[in-house]
Design an enzyme around this catalytic site. Sequence first.
Site, PDB file in Angstrom:
ATOM      1  N   ILE A   1     -14.472 -12.162  16.868  1.00  0.00           N
ATOM      2  CA  ILE A   1     -13.889 -13.693  17.366  1.00  0.00           C
ATOM      3  C   ILE A   1     -13.720 -13.531  18.974  1.00  0.00           C
ATOM      4  O   ILE A   1     -15.505 -14.097  19.754  1.00  0.00           O
ATOM      5  CB  ILE A   1     -12.783 -14.170  17.411  1.00  0.00           C
ATOM      6  CG1 ILE A   1     -12.756 -14.225  15.981  1.00  0.00           C
ATOM      7  CG2 ILE A   1     -11.779 -14.955  18.529  1.00  0.00           C
ATOM      8  CD1 ILE A   1     -13.303 -15.194  14.999  1.00  0.00           C
TER       9      ILE A   1
ATOM     10  N   ASN B   1      -1.804 -17.411   7.209  1.00  0.00           N
ATOM     11  CA  ASN B   1      -1.974 -15.416   7.261  1.00  0.00           C
ATOM     12  C   ASN B   1      -0.575 -14.512   7.305  1.00  0.00           C
ATOM     13  O   ASN B   1      -1.341 -14.250   7.075  1.00  0.00           O
ATOM     14  CB  ASN B   1      -3.199 -15.839   7.630  1.00  0.00           C
ATOM     15  CG  ASN B   1      -2.399 -15.767   9.428  1.00  0.00           C
ATOM     16  OD1 ASN B   1      -1.769 -15.694   9.950  1.00  0.00           O
ATOM     17  ND2 ASN B   1      -4.009 -16.146  10.368  1.00  0.00           N
TER      18      ASN B   1
ATOM     19  N   LYS C   1      -1.070 -22.028  11.021  1.00  0.00           N
ATOM     20  CA  LYS C   1      -1.780 -20.728  11.066  1.00  0.00           C
ATOM     21  C   LYS C   1      -1.005 -19.334  10.021  1.00  0.00           C
ATOM     22  O   LYS C   1      -1.549 -19.229   9.158  1.00  0.00           O
ATOM     23  CB  LYS C   1      -3.032 -20.661  12.199  1.00  0.00           C
ATOM     24  CG  LYS C   1      -4.128 -19.497  11.266  1.00  0.00           C
ATOM     25  CD  LYS C   1      -5.004 -19.297  13.135  1.00  0.00           C
ATOM     26  CE  LYS C   1      -5.866 -18.873  12.052  1.00  0.00           C
ATOM     27  NZ  LYS C   1      -7.403 -17.636  12.901  1.00  0.00           N
TER      28      LYS C   1
ATOM     29  N   GLY D   1     -11.911  -7.913  24.886  1.00  0.00           N
ATOM     30  CA  GLY D   1     -11.875  -7.742  23.319  1.00  0.00           C
ATOM     31  C   GLY D   1     -13.059  -8.379  22.638  1.00  0.00           C
ATOM     32  O   GLY D   1     -12.915  -9.817  22.319  1.00  0.00           O
TER      33      GLY D   1
END
Length: 326
Positions: free
Chosen positions: A13, A210, A206, A9
């Site tokens: 990031i 989000n 986190k 991926g």
Amino acid sequence: MFKKVCIYGAGSIGGWMGVRLARAGCDLSVVARGATLAALQADGLRLHEGGQEHVAQVKASDDPAALGVQDLVVLAVKAPSLPAVAQRIAPLIGPHTRVLTAMNGVPWWFLHDFGGALANTPVQAVDATGEIARAIPSPQVIGCVVHASCSADAPGVIRHHFGNGLIIGEPSGERSEPVQALAALLERAGFATTVSPRIQKDIWYKLWGNMTVNPVSAITGATTDRILGDELVRGFVSAVMLEAKEIGARIGIPIDQQPEDRHAVTMKLGAFKTSMLQDVEAGRAVELDALVTAVQELGRRTGVATPFTDALLGLSRLQAMVRGLY
């Protein structure tokens, strides 16, 4: 211990982490396809950071079997892609391979050796058939929470904006030799790295922020400053967060803050588009199950009523289905 490293991926990031790991001396390979694969094979993996461009020459292929068993696999895909990844990742994983999950939301291994009465049970919302857990054994996983903002200027071309923090930890909470060795490698690669004794707590904290602003932004098209600047919307977001806070407390990860404390932190980041809004605008599948459906499931399993989470999930899921993104 971690010489051979594969990025699965190579988006924003994954690409950022890959270039830094290559510069730290790792033998880097990447599983990619389409335009990204072509760009990596032609020009390498490129990172714009601190006013400089860094280029890592990588071995890139769309076939994991061509890359072979790795010491470390950095899994940096969006959650909807995981079932397909699970079907193809086997050639990369040997008995000593570690898989670092640099992803948002509740992962499939979240309840491994954790969660009280729910310990070692699957999270159906993210791995309904168990195929991900079979393909990537939880004892070989190292969880990772990323505190950074990056974007892709073009396939294989990554730009780092801000943030440099990585929190890592094994699902069991053990501070094993592999975890300590990985932390040392990540520090050498320039990341501000923390080893957590309870990585699920860091993931949940986190997520606490989000899981709300992401889907609300996807529905409305608004940046985070406008979402939290609207009194009614902020109140709705806070109500969802209070439900998630109670769920966390019941599975052993209490949060000692109130929603307004978290809003203040988010507002300091200014006007920005969430990753889910960027996915909607690009026509990519959205990560609703890992961010919201999993929370609803854990609420049901712990006896916490989730009317506000239900409303958020229903609206955001319907919007995504209408657009063909769920």
